[in-house]
Design an enzyme around this catalytic site. Sequence first.
Site, PDB file in Angstrom:
ATOM      1  N   SER A  75       3.795  80.549 -33.910  1.00 17.96           N
ATOM      2  CA  SER A  75       2.412  80.630 -34.392  1.00 17.96           C
ATOM      3  C   SER A  75       1.785  82.020 -34.368  1.00 17.96           C
ATOM      4  CB  SER A  75       1.533  79.680 -33.574  1.00 17.96           C
ATOM      5  OG  SER A  75       1.573  80.026 -32.201  1.00 17.96           O
ATOM      6  N   TYR A 139       3.170  82.271 -41.710  1.00 16.70           N
ATOM      7  CA  TYR A 139       2.771  81.231 -40.757  1.00 16.70           C
ATOM      8  C   TYR A 139       1.938  80.162 -41.459  1.00 16.70           C
ATOM      9  CZ  TYR A 139       0.051  78.904 -37.139  1.00 16.70           C
ATOM     10  OH  TYR A 139      -0.571  77.955 -36.356  1.00 16.70           O
TER      11      TYR A 139
END
Length: 323
Positions: A75, A139
Amino acid sequence: MILVVGGAGYIGSHLVKELVEKEDVVVLDNLSTGHREAVDNRAVFVKGDLGNEEDLLMVFRSYPIKAVMHFAANSLVGESVTDPLKYYQNNVAATLTLLKVMMKFKVKNFIFSSTAATYGIPEVDVIDESTATNPINPYGHSKRMVEQILADFAKAYGLRYVVLRYFNAAGAHPSAVIGESHDPETHLIPIVLQHLLGEREQVSVFGSDYETPDGTCIRDYIHVTDLAAAHILALEALVSGKKTAEIYNLGNGLGYSVKEVIETCEKITGKKATVEITDRRPGDPARLVASSEKIYNELGWNAERNLEQIIKDAWKWHQEKRY
């Protein structure tokens, strides 16, 4: 039994701590960023990898899984730009492996921890679920891809899912037994608190000339325990059949500026921060705030803990840090 993949990570471990009060839980985590010590000892822990089909088969053969909650994504936005292979491999391909095994064992309930990064840089002050998705980094793209995969699996295979999109999880469990511990740390609140504990020389603020009341970026922060509560409400709605395919934003609806966060940290700790104003980061919007009106109306969730409570709990954790 509920399978929580990534249940040794920051958000996953807080979810597990709440979920074990209601359900039998098995956690699968490869501990690449998670901490074994963070997993509640009432949960079964299995060290294994989301992308390893054999690890998944072992879990599904060993335990009567009725739902899966997915927190096992990489992340870091910056890292996703420099190493997109890692992000598409783990966040997309490994998730497909998980879904494949779920279909094999006819497990149809899936809670996905997504991100408001799927929206990119929206042109609205408060983001709701109708805001167009336009990710600007690998992401965000990887999370949006999984959301599309879930929609396709729902149509083809009868998968039931809830996607939860949010920005900044923050704070720690009120007991201070578990909290936020990343390496490297990239989140503002722990960075400020580490500085106030003498672990960092200063706090860098990226830009002070944004079109906001105090010139610094405004972001949406939610207490990690409030996030856990939202995931449990979503799980209950899914398992009961109340919901079959939903996307919800989780936000406080207001947002806090970088300056407000630093000043609140100073107030809670009684310490003064050394702040350095540096250049803006590319792609940083002035304001990112999410509306939670939909999940409040449908599931009764809202963010109960304000910024002061978030920082109080985080400060307690950082002073007593256990891992």
